[in-house]
Design an enzyme around this catalytic site. Structure first.
Site, mmCIF file in Angstrom:
data_model
loop_
_atom_site.group_PDB
_atom_site.id
_atom_site.type_symbol
_atom_site.label_atom_id
_atom_site.label_comp_id
_atom_site.label_asym_id
_atom_site.label_seq_id
_atom_site.Cartn_x
_atom_site.Cartn_y
_atom_site.Cartn_z
ATOM 1 N N PRO A 208 25.014 18.525 -12.179
ATOM 2 C CA PRO A 208 24.152 19.478 -12.193
ATOM 3 C C PRO A 208 24.030 20.235 -13.239
ATOM 4 C CG PRO A 208 25.821 19.845 -10.447
ATOM 5 C CD PRO A 208 26.372 18.910 -11.486
ATOM 6 N N GLY A 210 23.680 23.107 -16.119
ATOM 7 C CA GLY A 210 24.923 24.255 -16.456
ATOM 8 C C GLY A 210 26.245 23.816 -16.186
ATOM 9 N N THR A 211 26.672 22.766 -16.083
ATOM 10 C CA THR A 211 28.041 22.368 -15.863
ATOM 11 C C THR A 211 28.925 22.375 -17.139
ATOM 12 O OG1 THR A 211 27.613 20.204 -15.393
ATOM 13 C CG2 THR A 211 27.866 21.696 -13.608
ATOM 14 N N GLY A 212 28.044 22.237 -18.104
ATOM 15 C CA GLY A 212 28.554 21.850 -19.635
ATOM 16 C C GLY A 212 28.604 20.555 -20.079
ATOM 17 N N LYS A 213 27.981 19.521 -19.712
ATOM 18 C CA LYS A 213 27.744 18.277 -20.203
ATOM 19 C C LYS A 213 27.617 18.222 -21.561
ATOM 20 C CE LYS A 213 24.441 17.109 -17.592
ATOM 21 N NZ LYS A 213 24.230 18.482 -16.685
ATOM 22 N N HIS A 428 19.402 44.909 10.889
ATOM 23 C CA HIS A 428 19.245 43.577 10.487
ATOM 24 C C HIS A 428 20.864 43.021 9.747
ATOM 25 C CE1 HIS A 428 17.083 39.751 9.428
ATOM 26 N NE2 HIS A 428 17.953 39.835 8.449
ATOM 27 N N GLU A 429 21.259 43.795 8.591
ATOM 28 C CA GLU A 429 22.375 43.266 8.119
ATOM 29 C C GLU A 429 23.794 43.623 8.708
ATOM 30 O OE1 GLU A 429 22.006 41.738 5.351
ATOM 31 O OE2 GLU A 429 19.963 42.048 5.077
ATOM 32 N N HIS A 432 24.095 40.534 10.989
ATOM 33 C CA HIS A 432 24.926 39.153 10.340
ATOM 34 C C HIS A 432 26.021 39.541 10.274
ATOM 35 C CE1 HIS A 432 21.067 37.302 9.228
ATOM 36 N NE2 HIS A 432 20.685 38.179 8.317
ATOM 37 N N ASP A 505 16.584 33.686 6.451
ATOM 38 C CA ASP A 505 17.529 33.276 7.387
ATOM 39 C C ASP A 505 16.981 32.192 8.263
ATOM 40 O OD1 ASP A 505 18.865 35.594 6.413
ATOM 41 O OD2 ASP A 505 18.120 36.883 8.112
#
Length: 605
Positions: A208, A210-213, A428-429, A432, A505
């Site tokens: 992916p 941003g993984t440092g390739k 609401h929160e 959850h 959601d």
């Protein structure tokens, strides 16, 4: 590592030089040479030469108020000023002088020809020859590489003690282990030659964004202490057919001259995309790909040139490029696990000042699913927050807040909710959080807030897993769907109506429920049949259904039934615990932000 940049002069530079030379010749040299051939005399000398019949040609320039005349042999040009002389014409006629209607030649014909024609042509030929030689050198000697478009323009890094090392890349132990062998080969090639082993011609780094390739590729060059050529796949793409192939030839020519070395092509999918065989395709891209395939086949054994490439779309690469003999090895660079995230945080934390009580393990758990680039951003955001607060070091609170900044954005200072809206968001929160807490196999609640964020969220509930989980059971997924519906269920139970606050959601619950049926084989009717395929797994995982219209309708029916079932379960949980729901919602309404410990204290009290 230090980049060696070759000086490049644009084509307009040479044209400006030629123009300046011609201007100097025309406006300075020519008038100067002309002036050298004219002798200025007084009018008396002119009259004397006229009486002695020593004048050959005469030209009277009334506008310039001067007279030009030559001697009898026309070898010298004289100039004198005009005076009021009524007998001038008769005197000239008697002397036998010739009147010229044109300007008298002010220099010899040979010199005039040389300066007017031969010199400019010689300058143009000389400059053109020099420019052609330079352009041919840049383009590898190919006539089609006009204007330097066949030059690879690769960034070249040389040996440097300040280069990136493997110690600067954390969280990718498996990838580093694979690449360490390459470094060892570049240091000790004879050890491999004795056994008859040869290194892979190409190594493909996939994962992916941003993984440092790219960082891993530079770390290989830093550890091996060899020249490192870096170029993006898009730099090979040119407007004219053949230019990209010429750049490939030039890149590999330079690499072989500096062997042992490493050639790194970032985003190779730009030139290595799968050929579909359709008419009207990109001939330039295909020729560039063909040239790359040819160059990789042309590698001699143990030539010391290692080709590294990076992409986040490996499924789009041409099979001829990924076959053994070209890219022999694929090194996955995945998102870091819990231990990897902790190590990455520690590496980036060396660049800033931290308080002594920082718990990297807790931060790593909170940042589940973050890439190396996102973790570096989290550390930097924590340092910026410390500066804004006037502190000399970043604290645990700064790091936790920076995670929320990366995930949900900054707090909106000017967003003022009405009391009713604030109360709805609080319920609401808490809905959850309460549904999650009352179910088994749910991640513990870490934080609940109703402070609006710049991402558009009016509040959120953060759940953090205690450890790293790689598998999810059907019950865990259903509980997660129920938790996602808990916010809407709370609105229904308390207020009797619904709002738009549950849009995200609903999207997540639907996506998760559909994946259970189409990809995870968790439907009794479809059993272990895959109804959906995933493409671009490293870029969000786009999905496409591979079934009939009747099956799609049945999938939709099952998804609706699954979400509705979990929604009913969430509503029942909240109804059964209405007292705690009210108590927690009012507490959150007053405090705006509460921790998981405060939530559990009230819930268990």
């Amino acid at each position: 590592m230090n980049e060696v940049k070759r000086p490049k002069k644009p084509l307009i530079y040479y044209y400006v030089i030629v123009l300046l030379i011609l201007l100097l010749v025309n406006f300075l040299l020519m008038p100067w040479l002309m002036q050298r051939q004219i002798q200025e005399v007084d009018y008396g000398t002119f009259i004397t030469m006229t009486e002695n019949k020593e004048i050959g040609q005469v030209e009277i320039q009334a506008q310039e108020n001067q007279i030009l005349f030559t001697n009898q042999d026309d070898t010298v040009v004289y100039k004198t000023g005009m005076v009021d002389d009524p007998d001038l014409t008769q005197r000239l006629y008697e002397s036998g002088a010739e009147f010229s209607g044109e300007i008298i030649e002010q220099m010899s014909p040979i010199l005039s020809f040389l300066l007017s024609w031969v010199l400019p042509i010689a300058i143009f030929i000389g400059i053109g020859h020099y420019m052609s030689k330079k352009l041919m050198q840049r383009a590898g000697g190919a006539n089609s590489m006009a204007f330097g478009m066949g030059k690879s323009n690769a960034k070249v890094y040389v040996k440097s003690s300040e280069g990136i090392k493997f110690s600067d890349v954390a969280g990718e132990d498996e990838a580093k282990e694979n690449l360490t062998e390459i470094v060892d080969y570049l240091h000790n090639p004879n050890k491999y030659k004795e056994v008859g082993a040869s290194m892979p011609k190409g190594i493909l780094l996939v994962g992916p964004p941003g993984t440092g390739k790219t960082m891993l590729a530079k770390a290989v060059a830093g550890e091996a202490n060899v020249p490192f050529f870096s170029m993006s796949g898009s730099e090979f793409v040119e407007m004219f057919v053949g230019m990209g192939a010429a750049k490939v030839r030039d890149l590999f020519k330079q690499a072989k001259e500096k062997a042992p070395c490493i050639v790194f092509i970032d985003e190779i999918v730009a030139i290595g995309k799968k050929r579909d065989g359709q008419l009207g395709g990109n001939d330039e891209r295909e020729q560039t790909l063909n040239q790359l395939l040819t160059e990789m086949d042309g590698f001699e054994e143990n030539s010391g040139v290692i080709l590294l490439a990076a992409t986040n779309r490996p499924e789009s690469l041409d099979p001829a490029l990924t076959r053994p003999g070209r890219f022999d090895r694929r090194v996955p660079v995945e998102l870091p696990d819990l231990k990897g995230r902790e190590e990455i945080l520690k590496v980036h934390a060396k660049k800033i000042k931290l308080a002594p009580d920082v718990d990297f393990g807790k931060i790593a758990r909170m940042a589940s699913g973050a890439s190396g680039a996102e973790l570096a951003n989290i550390i930097n955001e924590a340092a910026l927050r410390a500066v804004r607060s006037g502190r000399k070091s970043a604290t645990q609170a700064d790091l936790e807040e920076s995670i929320e900044v990366v995930i949900a954005g900054y707090q909106k200072k000017n967003a003022i909710l009405t009391d009713q809206e604030k109360k709805i968001v609080a319920y609401h929160e808490i809905g959850h959080a309460l549904v999650a807490a009352m179910q088994s196999h749910s991640a513990p609640v870490q934080k609940i807030t109703i402070v609006p964020r710049t991402s558009g969220a009016l509040g959120y509930t953060m759940q953090v897993e205690e450890g790293e989980h790689y598998l999810m059971s059907k019950e865990e997924i259903e509980n997660k769907v129920a938790t996602l519906t808990g916010g809407r269920a709370a609105e229904e139970v308390v207020f009797g109506y619904v709002t738009t606050g549950a849009s995200n959601d609903i999207e997540q619950a639907t996506k998760l429920s559909r994946a259970m049926i189409t990809r995870y084989g968790m439907s009794e009717q479809f059993d272990m049949v895959a109804m959906e395929t995933v493409t671009n797994q490293y870029l969000g995982g786009d999905t496409s259904l591979a079934c009939s219209a009747q099956t799609q309708a049945e999938i939709d029916r099952q998804v609706v039934a699954l979400v509705k079932r979990q929604h009913q379960k969430a509503r029942q949980i909240l109804t059964d615990n209405r007292q705690k729901l009210d108590e927690l919602a009012m507490y959150l309404y007053e405090k705006e932000t509460i921790t998981g410990e405060e939530f559990m204290t009230i819930l268990n009290g």
